[in-house]
Design an enzyme around this catalytic site. Structure first.
Site, mmCIF file in Angstrom:
data_model
loop_
_atom_site.group_PDB
_atom_site.id
_atom_site.type_symbol
_atom_site.label_atom_id
_atom_site.label_comp_id
_atom_site.label_asym_id
_atom_site.label_seq_id
_atom_site.Cartn_x
_atom_site.Cartn_y
_atom_site.Cartn_z
ATOM 1 N N THR A 32 0.849 -1.203 0.000
ATOM 2 C CA THR A 32 0.000 0.000 0.000
ATOM 3 C C THR A 32 0.885 1.255 0.000
ATOM 4 O OG1 THR A 32 -1.710 -1.171 1.210
ATOM 5 C CG2 THR A 32 -1.759 1.229 1.351
ATOM 6 N N ASP A 85 6.224 -4.266 -1.252
ATOM 7 C CA ASP A 85 5.623 -3.123 -0.551
ATOM 8 C C ASP A 85 6.678 -2.052 -0.286
ATOM 9 O OD1 ASP A 85 3.793 -1.533 0.764
ATOM 10 O OD2 ASP A 85 3.478 -2.893 2.446
ATOM 11 N N GLU A 107 -0.582 -5.271 6.098
ATOM 12 C CA GLU A 107 0.741 -5.418 5.482
ATOM 13 C C GLU A 107 1.561 -6.464 6.226
ATOM 14 O OE1 GLU A 107 1.248 -0.873 3.752
ATOM 15 O OE2 GLU A 107 2.026 -1.335 5.727
ATOM 16 N N LYS A 125 14.306 7.032 2.411
ATOM 17 C CA LYS A 125 13.803 6.139 3.475
ATOM 18 C C LYS A 125 14.934 5.428 4.228
ATOM 19 C CE LYS A 125 9.633 7.007 1.853
ATOM 20 N NZ LYS A 125 8.761 6.051 1.203
#
Ligand code: 5RP
Length: 222
Positions: A32, A85, A107, A125
């Site tokens: 997602t 993901d 998830e 990230k």
């Protein structure tokens, strides 16, 4: 390159990475978020190469279906070759913080079932120590204040994510200023609090492969 272009590059790399692993019986787990959305769009180009998908959110399920990609209930499938993901943070051990999009529980469930977890992320990230991104915790609504007090005891500053209800009908507390030096222990400690559904630390089940987008190109980290 913009952050968006880096997300597109890792999403494209993920499709190239998983394609040789797929056959007509394969089920692909789909995450997602904005990076996962690009992955879904590129996955549509090879939709004849696998059976179908399991989605980690209603939003991803809708996007998959809009491309004509079958979406199965997790209970209807026996195995899943791969789960792809995004993440809000990753450290060099490929332990993650996830849940910026409030989909952390589904998830984590889908990641637990998959043979291989491929994380796709732009270079922003990457961190040495998890925790600069506030750690999302999914909570049963009536337990919100209790869980918040317990999170303060663990050293964090929980903030109620106002107006957000998860696909499971729960609420999110975002925990700021948490010193996450032992991710696996912290994941367990938070999950022990009564009223917590799960938290966004993916340390017990970290990613197996990270495709990270940098100016120099997509790097594969294992
Ligand atoms: C959703 C997530 C996402 O993977 C995470 O928030 C990253 O999102 P994006 O790809 O939009 O940066 O955990 O719950």
């Amino acid at each position: 390159m913009t952050q968006d272009e880096l997300k597109q590059a890792v999403a494209r790399a993920a499709v190239d990475y998983i394609h040789p692993k797929l056959d007509s019986d394969s089920i692909v787990g789909v995450g997602t978020g904005s990076t996962a959305n690009y992955f879904i769009d590129y996955l549509a180009e090879i939709k004849g190469s696998f059976d179908g998908t399991v989605a980690s959110s209603e939003a991803s399920a809708e996007r998959l279906k809009s491309h004509g990609i079958p979406v199965y209930d997790l209970n209807a499938i026996d195995n899943m070759v791969v789960y792809v993901d995004g993440a809000d943070e990753t450290n060099p051990a490929l332990e993650l913080i996830k849940g910026g999009g409030a989909a952390l529980t589904r998830e984590k469930i889908v990641a637990a079932v998959a043979d291989e977890f491929v994380c796709i992320a732009d270079g922003s990230k990457w961190v040495d120590t998890l925790g600069a991104f506030p750690l999302p915790v999914e909570v049963i609504p009536m337990a919100r204040s209790h869980v918040a007090r317990e999170l303060v005891k663990l050293g964090g500053d929980p903030v109620y994510r106002e107006g957000v209800v998860t696909d499971n009908g729960n609420v999110i507390l975002d925990v700021h200023n948490m010193a996450i030096t032992n991710s696996k222990q912290m994941e367990k400690d938070i999950n022990q609090i009564v009223g917590v559904v799960t938290n966004g630390l993916f340390a017990a089940r970290a990613a197996d492969v990270l495709l990270i987008g940098r100016e120099s190109g997509v790097e594969t980290v294992t």
